[in-house]
Design an enzyme around this catalytic site. Sequence first.
Site, PDB file in Angstrom:
ATOM      1  N   ARG A  54       0.803  -1.229   0.000  1.00  0.00           N
ATOM      2  CA  ARG A  54       0.000   0.000   0.000  1.00  0.00           C
ATOM      3  C   ARG A  54       0.830   1.270   0.000  1.00  0.00           C
ATOM      4  O   ARG A  54       0.651   2.125  -0.849  1.00  0.00           O
ATOM      5  CB  ARG A  54      -0.936   0.017   1.221  1.00  0.00           C
ATOM      6  CG  ARG A  54      -2.047  -0.997   1.166  1.00  0.00           C
ATOM      7  CD  ARG A  54      -3.156  -0.635   2.124  1.00  0.00           C
ATOM      8  NE  ARG A  54      -4.180  -1.672   2.201  1.00  0.00           N
ATOM      9  CZ  ARG A  54      -5.288  -1.571   2.911  1.00  0.00           C
ATOM     10  NH1 ARG A  54      -5.520  -0.484   3.609  1.00  0.00           N
ATOM     11  NH2 ARG A  54      -6.176  -2.544   2.939  1.00  0.00           N
ATOM     12  N   HIS A 100      -8.106  -4.252  -6.880  1.00  0.00           N
ATOM     13  CA  HIS A 100      -7.862  -3.496  -5.648  1.00  0.00           C
ATOM     14  C   HIS A 100      -9.143  -3.407  -4.830  1.00  0.00           C
ATOM     15  O   HIS A 100      -9.833  -2.375  -4.831  1.00  0.00           O
ATOM     16  CB  HIS A 100      -7.355  -2.093  -6.012  1.00  0.00           C
ATOM     17  CG  HIS A 100      -6.660  -1.384  -4.886  1.00  0.00           C
ATOM     18  ND1 HIS A 100      -5.374  -1.661  -4.503  1.00  0.00           N
ATOM     19  CD2 HIS A 100      -7.083  -0.390  -4.054  1.00  0.00           C
ATOM     20  CE1 HIS A 100      -5.015  -0.876  -3.505  1.00  0.00           C
ATOM     21  NE2 HIS A 100      -6.046  -0.095  -3.206  1.00  0.00           N
ATOM     22  N   TYR A 144     -18.963  12.288 -12.466  1.00  0.00           N
ATOM     23  CA  TYR A 144     -18.976  13.503 -13.280  1.00  0.00           C
ATOM     24  C   TYR A 144     -17.674  13.725 -14.044  1.00  0.00           C
ATOM     25  O   TYR A 144     -17.641  14.514 -14.977  1.00  0.00           O
ATOM     26  CB  TYR A 144     -19.229  14.732 -12.393  1.00  0.00           C
ATOM     27  CG  TYR A 144     -20.535  14.691 -11.652  1.00  0.00           C
ATOM     28  CD1 TYR A 144     -21.746  14.582 -12.326  1.00  0.00           C
ATOM     29  CD2 TYR A 144     -20.566  14.755 -10.261  1.00  0.00           C
ATOM     30  CE1 TYR A 144     -22.944  14.536 -11.643  1.00  0.00           C
ATOM     31  CE2 TYR A 144     -21.756  14.718  -9.561  1.00  0.00           C
ATOM     32  CZ  TYR A 144     -22.949  14.604 -10.262  1.00  0.00           C
ATOM     33  OH  TYR A 144     -24.142  14.558  -9.583  1.00  0.00           O
TER      34      TYR A 144
END
Length: 812
Positions: A54, A100, A144
């Site tokens: 990570r 993921h 968006y």
Amino acid sequence: MAKRSKRSSNRKSKSESNGSLFDVVDDALLTSIPLRQAAQSRYLNYSLSVITSRALPDVRDGLKPVQRRILYTMSQQGLNATAKHRKCAKVVGDVMGNYHPHGDSSIYEALVRMAQPFSLRMPLIDGSGNFGSIDGDNAAAMRYTECRMTPIASEVLADLATRTVAFKPNYDGSREEPVVLPSRVPNLLVNGATGIAVGMATNIPPHNLKEVCQALLKLLRDPEIKDYQLVANDAVQGPDFPTGGQITNTKDELREIYSTGQGTIKLRGTAKLETKSKSGKVLMIDAIPFGVNKSALVERINELIYSGKFPLVIEARDLSTEDIRIDLLLKKDADENMVLAYLYKHTDFQKNFNVNLTCLVPTENPEVGAPNRLGLKEILWHFLHFRLSVLTKRLENELAALNRRIHILEGFALVFDALDEIIAIIRKSDGKADAAEKIMARFPAAKGGLDAEQTDAILELKLYRLAKLEIEVILKELKEKRKRAKEIEKLLSDDENDYTRSGRWQIIRSEIESLIADYSKDKRNKRLSAIETVAEEPEYAAEDFIVAEDCHVMVTKDGWVKRQKQIADPSKSRVRQGDEVLTCVAGSTRESIGFFSSIGVCYTARMIDIPASTGFGEPIQKLFKLKDGERIVAAISFDPRVIDEIKEDPKKPELCPQAHALAVTSNGFALRFGLESFAEPSTRTGRRFARVKPGAAVVDVAVVHGTEVILAVTGNCRAMICSAEEVNYLSGAGKGVTLIRLASDDRVLGFKPSTGDRDLLTVQTNRGAKKTISTAKYRVTARGGRGNEIQKNGKIAEIIKPPIAAPEIFEE
């Protein structure tokens, strides 16, 4: 237990590829181990997972796993630099579902950062829509916004299709993902990285692509080069932040940072004097430090202006568009160098970047990297050898493909002279399998004939390929393929330790040179951060930035403090319920005020730093670090107009200064001390002026000149009236001398210095009677005695102090 063990083994076989937590649970169920050992083992496994999966980037492609998975998913979707933008929600969904499984918010945050030109030196994602701003605005929702890869991202993904890097199963084993991307770009240094793992962290600054590539070429020319030689004008000059700014480190400091892999980069914004007009001068800020929120910086500057702490500036205006522009309107007589000095000290216009070149380096297991802090040369060295391994794998794959094609073409060439016979065999056969068997029997492989693969290719050959011209094309292709195969074999057989003659290193060198040629032409890829060592910092004086005006500072018994320009009647000032005014002092905003506490510590601050308020004010704990149970008992203004000269006479150092302080403790001790050492602002922990015994406390502190009479009152109705000169003057913190001897159940309630007034202090007994202590009734005695008895029976409940009047403010 046997059934549980069987279920455990089944689950383990299904999740073996991704190190399932079922292993941990089953071990705990089937074995008995100490809790401490189990917790240590589990925590180590967890920390290793965070470090490798990570938080830390890989030294080879400079990416964290989530970034790598985002780019790999976009490459699978065909979202290259020339493709049409696609909704970020589609990309995030595929990344989360396939590679993921850690939530869409973390994936989208990583995607947004990779598209922000103020976060990455060379963004890897081209975003369409609102992807946040340097003002701290959040990006629009992923439904968006749209995205695709940038051209530089294509260089990161180059050669991926030919499987030049290792692949590993994804979290559920349904598909594969690359362990690392075959990046041609030294992305770790170009874009940098920031991450916090368990027990370690990384903070790698971004750099200029051209400079890093030049350092790679320099290292190839001389593998024995030193770290400090790579930090030069023809290689890496230093970090290059996307927001520009000025780096003030010396060349030696930068070389030390890149040698050890850690250090501090001193970064500041840049500004220039733009115009001069009748109304004043305009100082234009055109760059801010990396990671600074622009709107927060402007807000902070205006806050300093409106609070009166930044009088040289009239107003700060944010006129930024795509480029940063903050206009500071200065006063006519303002020195712009002094303004910059103030900004450097009191705002984020100057900021330190703590370098920590920690990353994952490859190990024997290609799927697991080991965290290590590297120097500049080590990072470049790892990248070059990674590129060598990618190139070698690419050549090996190409050679294998060439050999397969050559083998087929050799089969075609073998049967060109026997085409009629081949056709006749095929026409007499019962099918493809029968034809293949007969052809291989006619041209056996043992005698240099055809094998099964060649025979299958011949049977699949289209009839038009039997034409004479087509046969010549096939022979020409065979010749070219054989020539290329020999070239690759020569490249693979060269000595990789010969950096100047090795053909593979020559290819790597040409790839690096092409990166410089392709991406250094863009103005955006020129160096943005100037490296300029500051020879002499402008002198900074805090007084120059404080508006000199008179004010009052009021302190309450509960420790609330506030500053007002004028307080007519402190007794009518707003205080919290149950609280009351302790004292009110006056002075200039440029002067200091000292707060004396019950444990013998003085906290000093400039009056301008006391929060201005018409309400309750602020707790004094916001300004200073008081201990539990500690309270403020007195405040003294150090304004020379309010207090007499406090400096000691150098001709008579044995004498106390004209104006000094007297403190009395609840256990009957008193001391006099100078105020000069307390006049300068202190740290949050303050400076000690008295050493108080455990269980006792300072009851009050007052300014004296040594000629006063001191009246101290105890709870058992006793009063000590003595001369202030009898109390010893101490040059440092001490416990003082005995002012009055107390009974075991008695304590000092307070004291008052007086210049000889007859009526000194009024007290109230526990029976409600009020008594005024006067020198007309009680005589002045020597210190150290039991004092005068005010009343034979009863106790003193409290000292009645006169109403606190606002101190007079003197004009200059």
